[in-house]
Design a protein around this motif. Structure first.
Motif, mmCIF file in Angstrom:
data_model
loop_
_atom_site.group_PDB
_atom_site.id
_atom_site.type_symbol
_atom_site.label_atom_id
_atom_site.label_comp_id
_atom_site.label_asym_id
_atom_site.label_seq_id
_atom_site.Cartn_x
_atom_site.Cartn_y
_atom_site.Cartn_z
ATOM 1 N N ASP A 150 -30.178 -3.781 7.691
ATOM 2 C CA ASP A 150 -29.525 -2.724 6.916
ATOM 3 C C ASP A 150 -29.239 -3.303 5.538
ATOM 4 O O ASP A 150 -28.238 -4.006 5.328
ATOM 5 C CB ASP A 150 -28.235 -2.283 7.616
ATOM 6 C CG ASP A 150 -27.547 -1.126 6.894
ATOM 7 O OD1 ASP A 150 -28.003 -0.747 5.803
ATOM 8 O OD2 ASP A 150 -26.545 -0.607 7.444
ATOM 9 N N ASP A 201 -28.357 -1.864 2.775
ATOM 10 C CA ASP A 201 -27.219 -1.313 2.050
ATOM 11 C C ASP A 201 -25.912 -2.017 2.404
ATOM 12 O O ASP A 201 -25.055 -2.245 1.543
ATOM 13 C CB ASP A 201 -27.087 0.186 2.332
ATOM 14 C CG ASP A 201 -28.238 0.983 1.737
ATOM 15 O OD1 ASP A 201 -28.862 0.482 0.766
ATOM 16 O OD2 ASP A 201 -28.535 2.079 2.253
ATOM 17 N N THR A 202 -25.748 -2.369 3.672
ATOM 18 C CA THR A 202 -24.508 -3.029 4.087
ATOM 19 C C THR A 202 -24.654 -4.545 4.168
ATOM 20 O O THR A 202 -23.669 -5.244 4.403
ATOM 21 C CB THR A 202 -24.048 -2.506 5.458
ATOM 22 O OG1 THR A 202 -25.059 -2.810 6.432
ATOM 23 C CG2 THR A 202 -23.832 -0.998 5.420
ATOM 24 N N LEU A 213 -31.332 3.396 12.684
ATOM 25 C CA LEU A 213 -30.193 3.553 11.779
ATOM 26 C C LEU A 213 -30.129 4.979 11.254
ATOM 27 O O LEU A 213 -31.124 5.516 10.758
ATOM 28 C CB LEU A 213 -30.327 2.576 10.604
ATOM 29 C CG LEU A 213 -29.163 2.544 9.609
ATOM 30 C CD1 LEU A 213 -27.899 2.031 10.288
ATOM 31 C CD2 LEU A 213 -29.515 1.661 8.417
ATOM 32 N N ALA A 230 -28.274 6.418 8.487
ATOM 33 C CA ALA A 230 -27.434 6.052 7.346
ATOM 34 C C ALA A 230 -26.523 7.193 6.922
ATOM 35 O O ALA A 230 -25.390 6.962 6.469
ATOM 36 C CB ALA A 230 -28.315 5.622 6.170
ATOM 37 N N HIS A 257 -24.877 9.320 8.627
ATOM 38 C CA HIS A 257 -23.657 9.406 9.423
ATOM 39 C C HIS A 257 -23.091 8.031 9.745
ATOM 40 O O HIS A 257 -22.162 7.934 10.555
ATOM 41 C CB HIS A 257 -23.929 10.156 10.729
ATOM 42 C CG HIS A 257 -24.340 11.579 10.529
ATOM 43 N ND1 HIS A 257 -25.636 12.013 10.705
ATOM 44 C CD2 HIS A 257 -23.634 12.666 10.137
ATOM 45 C CE1 HIS A 257 -25.709 13.297 10.460
ATOM 46 N NE2 HIS A 257 -24.494 13.731 10.096
ATOM 47 N N GLU A 258 -23.602 7.010 9.091
ATOM 48 C CA GLU A 258 -23.144 5.635 9.289
ATOM 49 C C GLU A 258 -23.113 5.291 10.779
ATOM 50 O O GLU A 258 -22.104 4.849 11.326
ATOM 51 C CB GLU A 258 -21.756 5.443 8.653
ATOM 52 C CG GLU A 258 -21.782 5.631 7.153
ATOM 53 C CD GLU A 258 -20.419 5.429 6.526
ATOM 54 O OE1 GLU A 258 -19.414 5.837 7.159
ATOM 55 O OE2 GLU A 258 -20.357 4.842 5.433
ATOM 56 N N ARG A 259 -24.262 5.549 11.400
ATOM 57 C CA ARG A 259 -24.386 5.290 12.824
ATOM 58 C C ARG A 259 -25.606 4.432 13.106
ATOM 59 O O ARG A 259 -26.593 4.441 12.361
ATOM 60 C CB ARG A 259 -24.544 6.601 13.610
ATOM 61 C CG ARG A 259 -23.359 7.500 13.639
ATOM 62 C CD ARG A 259 -23.552 8.537 14.756
ATOM 63 N NE ARG A 259 -22.596 9.640 14.594
ATOM 64 C CZ ARG A 259 -22.949 10.888 14.367
ATOM 65 N NH1 ARG A 259 -24.231 11.196 14.277
ATOM 66 N NH2 ARG A 259 -22.019 11.820 14.238
ATOM 67 N N ASP A 281 -20.645 2.976 15.375
ATOM 68 C CA ASP A 281 -20.186 3.293 14.014
ATOM 69 C C ASP A 281 -20.363 2.044 13.166
ATOM 70 O O ASP A 281 -19.771 1.002 13.453
ATOM 71 C CB ASP A 281 -18.715 3.727 14.043
ATOM 72 C CG ASP A 281 -18.213 4.154 12.676
ATOM 73 O OD1 ASP A 281 -18.042 3.274 11.808
ATOM 74 O OD2 ASP A 281 -17.990 5.356 12.487
ATOM 75 N N THR A 282 -21.180 2.155 12.111
ATOM 76 C CA THR A 282 -21.474 0.976 11.304
ATOM 77 C C THR A 282 -20.363 0.630 10.326
ATOM 78 O O THR A 282 -20.429 -0.411 9.664
ATOM 79 C CB THR A 282 -22.795 1.183 10.539
ATOM 80 O OG1 THR A 282 -22.695 2.362 9.727
ATOM 81 C CG2 THR A 282 -23.968 1.312 11.489
ATOM 82 N N THR A 283 -19.354 1.484 10.208
ATOM 83 C CA THR A 283 -18.204 1.147 9.367
ATOM 84 C C THR A 283 -17.180 0.339 10.158
ATOM 85 O O THR A 283 -16.740 -0.738 9.742
ATOM 86 C CB THR A 283 -17.547 2.422 8.815
ATOM 87 O OG1 THR A 283 -18.514 3.151 8.050
ATOM 88 C CG2 THR A 283 -16.362 2.072 7.927
#
Length: 1009
Positions: free
Chosen positions: A67, A69-70, A104, A106, A108-110, A128-130
């Motif tokens: 990922d 972005d993160t 991924l 992205a 829904h950040e899942r 939940d990727t957050t």
């Protein structure tokens, strides 16, 4: 401005801190900063960035997702864990309970972790990727995203539709009639369609949730879609940015393997038109856990791998130019992941990865990782899995530092090769190769410089594997140039190519430039190598598409730096001997010795190599195993002495091969196969004028013999029956009513004998499907039919030309065991995976037994006068007539032969094979045979039963069995075929030619009825 005093102080400070000048006033150029040097170019070899042990013991890594972005890496393992890592530092942030394939979302950040076909359960874990926490669990095994409608499609017993935001179930994709369609969902945004992979690929409307069609109608049309030999879709992938839909296909197979491993099918993702032009399709490879990877072209070239896997494995690497035309190819190399940034390929090789320089197709080195998961196109980072370890490489900057050798004891496994320095009398240097623990070929190479007292393991860049087969050649000028060449192959599918050492074996470099076939069997140096730099490499190759198997010779005239082909042939016997290509070696004697094309033959010439004749040592009773070494004395012209080593014993001749003696040394006799004699070398005369013999054994001994101290006994060799195709393996014989004899020459097609000589030979070039003909039959119309294996095929000869009766691509992995033609002209074949098949005028149709009693293997087919098929199968002796199968004998049958008056004979049984006869309506058991294991069964005109075995031919005379071996005149005890011609002569196909004999000369006992 600084004063003169301050400048002086600055100068003193610089001198003190650097200790690089004398005390005084600094010059202006001393105060200027040094110009930075141009950094050296990074090494082209990948650099190890990190190795992380993540999975628990006895489990392994499954999937990885970057990922960007993160800045995280997500990695799953087969223990059902999800490891979340920092993508830069590789620090583990958290471990969650979530296994399977990763997707991924992205928006829904899942992150979805799918078990894929119930391998790791039947629930999809949502993370939940957050918060890096598990938030939902969905029943299913695969998931696809539809970002345009904010939906997800979940595969299970059917394909469910979920709201992408709330994860609430909205409905099911159904077939007409409200039936659910199971499978793996894939979404195509270019057509707003959902595809469901379930053997075939179904199309479904994303709006109505209805299945609307079938993308692979040929797969669905198969009469037995899930049967062995049929094809199916495995996965599907949509690449919108490339307008590609790619369907990964496979052939259903038994444990033997599918044969040719078929490639994916490509479609235009917008129009769904098939794309077959190689110039428009990328190469596709399988990474870890069969992950699908599309390769990018490198400098306009596409590198595709072809693979054949059926009991054995073959690999080809095909190189296509920008227009899609084939530029070159390599046998013995698998396809791998290409990196356009470095013009390298990372290909599976042995237990690791071969880093291949693509412009030169030459190794840069090997990586210890087991498989490639993915290559990050932006950074060049290579993510690989090694069991439970994540191993990450930068694309360059590393150092290939192969392990060096050292003094160590010999391994105690079988000795596979022994080679001596030409200057052995002075430098006492010899080399020995030892088999691996799991293989029957030299896998480890050692050097001794004190006549065998101590040994050093040679590594330094040589390939290493338990399944490595090495060949070694020592330069005639070794005392000065210290040059060695090694070549080989790893098992069957990987080529080791050629390696050269110029420091006596301490370090090695690969020399693959122009070497098309990398499975090297032998390396021969020119007698004048120090001056002419010439050497030969003999290789075995198997081309997968189009199917072709054969042997080749490549030559180098620049000490291995480049190679060019000398000859490629499908017939090993057609390969030229080294002395036919290289400049002749000066020899004082007109007598020469060499190994024949088959290793069981020793050839002798008495006219300086103009003509050659076989020496029949292989027919010494009880000593019929492979000849391991032929060693003429360096002083042959004076002492007339030559030594021959077989697996059983050591032979010597002191009269140029006219008569022979056998060693009685207790160290050499009675050793058996596992402890047998495996390699030998003869030294030049030592300081005292005597010679030594080094002999290696199957249990790792290295014996040193003084020939003059060995006890010898004379050898008597029986007269040999008249033999055709001497030195070649004859697997099948068919006697035709016109008086001609057709013989299958293993690896070399067919030969036709008539009028006392071979009249014609037919190979792949003449229309045979392959060089390995496993079956021959004469049809009622006089035509000849041949069946082949590797590749499988059938062809018919009408007296003028061969006509192919081809198997489909999916059937090409079969072996044709037998061919039969009925009185009405119908052609039948017995195969190893499809049982009995019939030619219907267009294709080969499998004739299955609905009760599934006969299985998928038919070794032998006979056609009765009424058209009934008699078939030898694992399920017994099976009969087929008018569309109906029945069983006549219930245990496994290996061979069947029809006799007069409705009689029949079978060889049956599994562990202890027996022979039965069907006479007057009942079966009777014949007396036990000493060794019935063999493929040949024949009923002679006089009613006698003949069986060919690996220990000679046996004849049943109505009372008992009589054995015929090499002692009686057979050219070899391994008998593969028996036939009888119109004149009543018996023919025996053996591992060393086809023998013919008038049975009247055998003084056979009449059959007692």
């Amino acid at each position: 401005m600084p004063t003169k005093r301050s400048l002086c102080l600055i100068g003193i400070l610089v001198c003190v801190t650097t200790m690089a000048c004398t005390v005084g006033v600094a010059r202006r150029d001393e105060l200027m900063p040094a110009q930075p040097e141009t950094p050296p170019a990074p090494s082209p070899f990948p650099a190890l960035e990190r190795r992380l042990s993540l999975a628990p013991e006895r489990t392994w890594l499954h999937d990885l997702l970057l990922d960007r972005d993160t800045g995280r890496l997500y990695v799953t393992d087969t223990a059902g864990q999800l490891h979340v890592l920092d993508a830069k530092t590789y620090a583990e942030l958290v471990v969650l309970q979530a296994g399977g394939e990763l997707l991924l979302d992205a928006a829904h950040e899942r992150l979805y972790a799918s078990p894929r076909w119930f391998v790791y359960g039947d629930t999809i874990t949502v993370v939940d990727t957050t918060s890096l926490a598990v938030t939902h669990v969905i029943s299913g095994n695969a998931v696809a995203l539809d970002t345009s409608r904010d939906r997800i499609y979940v595969g299970h017993s059917g394909v469910s539709v979920y709201d992408g935001a709330t994860l609430e179930k909205l409905g099911e994709i159904t077939l007409p009639g409200e039936f659910h369609q199971p499978g793996i969902p894939v979404y195509n945004p270019l057509r707003d369609e959902v595809y469901i992979v379930d053997d075939t690929v179904y199309r479904a409307d994303a709006e109505t949730w209805q299945v609307t069609g079938d993308l692979l109608p040929d797969v669905s049309a198969q009469t037995c879609p899930r049967c062995t030999g049929n094809i199916a879709a495995h996965r599907a992938y949509v690449y919108p940015e490339r307008n590609l839909l790619v369907i990964d296909m496979f052939t259903r197979a038994s444990s033997g393997g599918p044969g040719r491993v078929i490639g994916p099918r490509f479609f235009d993702a917008t129009t769904l038109e098939p794309i077959t032009d190689p110039a428009q399709t990328p190469a596709a490879v399988k990474g870890c856990e069969e992950r699908f990877i599309l390769n990018e072209p490198v400098d306009g070239r596409t590198y595709r791998g072809e693979k054949y896997a059926r009991y054995t494995v073959y690999n080809n690497l095909m190189v296509y130019g920008p227009g899609g035309a084939l530029e070159t190819w390599r046998d013995g190399l698998a396809g791998g992941v290409t990196n356009p940034r470095t013009a390298q390929m990372y290909a599976p090789y042995n237990d690791g990865l071969l880093v291949l320089d693509l412009p030169a197709l030459t190794p840069v080195g090997t990586l210890p990782a087991a498989c490639v998961h993915s290559l990050d196109a932006e950074s060049g980072t290579l993510y690989t899995f090694d069991g439970g370890d994540l191993v990450v490489f930068a694309e360059q900057g590393g150092t290939y530092d192969p392990p060096g050798g050292g003094v160590e004891p010999l391994p105690g496994t079988a000795v596979g090769l022994i080679a001596l320095s030409p200057n052995y009398a002075a430098d006492r240097t010899l080399f020995a190769g030892f088999w691996g623990e799991s293989a029957y070929a030299p896998a480890k190479l050692y050097r001794s410089t004190d006549g065998g007292q101590t040994w050093t393991r040679l590594r330094g860049g040589l390939p290493e594997s338990e399944y490595l087969a090495l060949a070694l050649a020592v330069s005639p000028g070794f005392a000065e140039d210290r040059t060695l060449f090694a070549g080989g192959y790893i098992y069957t599918g990987e080529g080791a190519g050629v390696y050269r050492s110029t420091d006596g074996g301490d370090t090695w470099e690969p020399l693959w430039n122009g070497l098309s076939h990398l499975r090297i069997e032998d390396i021969i140096l020119s007698p004048g190598y120090p001056a002419d730099g010439t050497l030969l490499a003999y290789a075995k190759y198997d081309r997968i598409v189009p199917a072709e198997s054969g042997w080749s010779v490549h030559r180098s005239t620049d000490r291995g730096a480049s190679w060019s082909p000398v000859m490629t042939t499908t017939e090993k016997a057609a390969l030229p001997y080294p002395e036919d290509i290289l400049p002749p070696k000066p020899m004082a004697s007109q007598v020469r010795f060499r190994l024949g094309a088959e290793p069981q033959r020793v050839k002798r010439s008495t006219d300086g190599g103009q003509t050659w004749h076989a020496v029949s040592l292989n027919r010494v009773f009880g000593l019929t195993t492979t000849v391991e070494a032929v060693m003429p004395s360096p002083n042959l012209a004076a002492d007339h002495t030559v030594y021959v080593l077989t697996r059983d014993t050591l032979f010597r001749s002191t009269d140029d091969g006219d008569t022979w003696q056998r060693s009685l040394d207790e160290r050499l006799v009675g050793r058996g196969w596992l402890r047998g004699l495996t390699a030998a070398a003869l030294t030049p005369p030592l300081a005292d004028g005597r010679q030594q013999l080094f002999v290696g054994t199957g249990d790792g001994e290295l014996l040193v013999l003084a020939p003059e101290e060995v006890a010898w006994a004379p050898v008597e060799i029986a007269p040999q029956w008249s033999t055709i195709l001497e030195g070649e393996r004859v697997d099948a014989i068919e006697a035709v009513p016109d008086g001609s004899i057709w013989m299958s020459v293993w690896g070399s097609g067919l030969a036709r004998y008539a009028g006392g000589a071979i009249q014609a030979r037919y190979t792949v070039a003449d229309g045979l499907p392959g060089p390995y003909v496993s079956a021959i039959t004469a049809a009622p119309d006089g035509s000849i039919w041949g069946g082949t294996e590797t590749p499988a095929g059938v062809a018919r000869f009408d007296g003028r030309a061969w006509t192919a009766y081809p198997l489909t691509e999916e059937q090409a992995g079969l072996t044709v065991w037998d061919v039969a033609v009925a009185p009405d002209g119908t052609a039948w074949i017995g195969t190893d995976k499809a049982g009995v098949m019939r030619w219907d005028g267009h294709t080969w149709e499998r004739i299955a037994d609905p009760a599934d009693r006969i299985g998928y293997l038919t070794r032998d087919i006979e056609v009765g006068s009424d058209g009934t098929l008699w078939c030898a199968t694992p399920g017994g002796l099976a009969f087929y007539m008018d569309g109906t199968w029945s069983i006549g004998w219930s245990s496994e049958v290996f061979a069947v032969e029809l006799g007069p008056a409705g009689s029949a004979t079978i060889v049956e049984g599994q562990e202890n094979r027996t022979v039965r006869q069907y006479v007057d309506g009942e079966w009777r058991l014949l007396p036990p045979v000493k060794d019935p294991h063999g493929p040949a069964l024949h009923i002679a005109a006089d009613g006698a039963v003949w069986i060919g075995t690996l220990k000679g031919a046996f004849r049943y005379d109505g009372r008992d069995w009589r054995q015929f071996t090499a002692r009686d005149g057979l050219p070899n005890d391994q008998v593969y075929a028996i036939a009888e011609d119109a004149d009543g002569w018996l023919w025996f196909g053996t591992a060393d030619g086809a023998a013919r004999v008038d049975p009247a000369t055998l003084n056979l006992t009449p059959v007692q009825r």
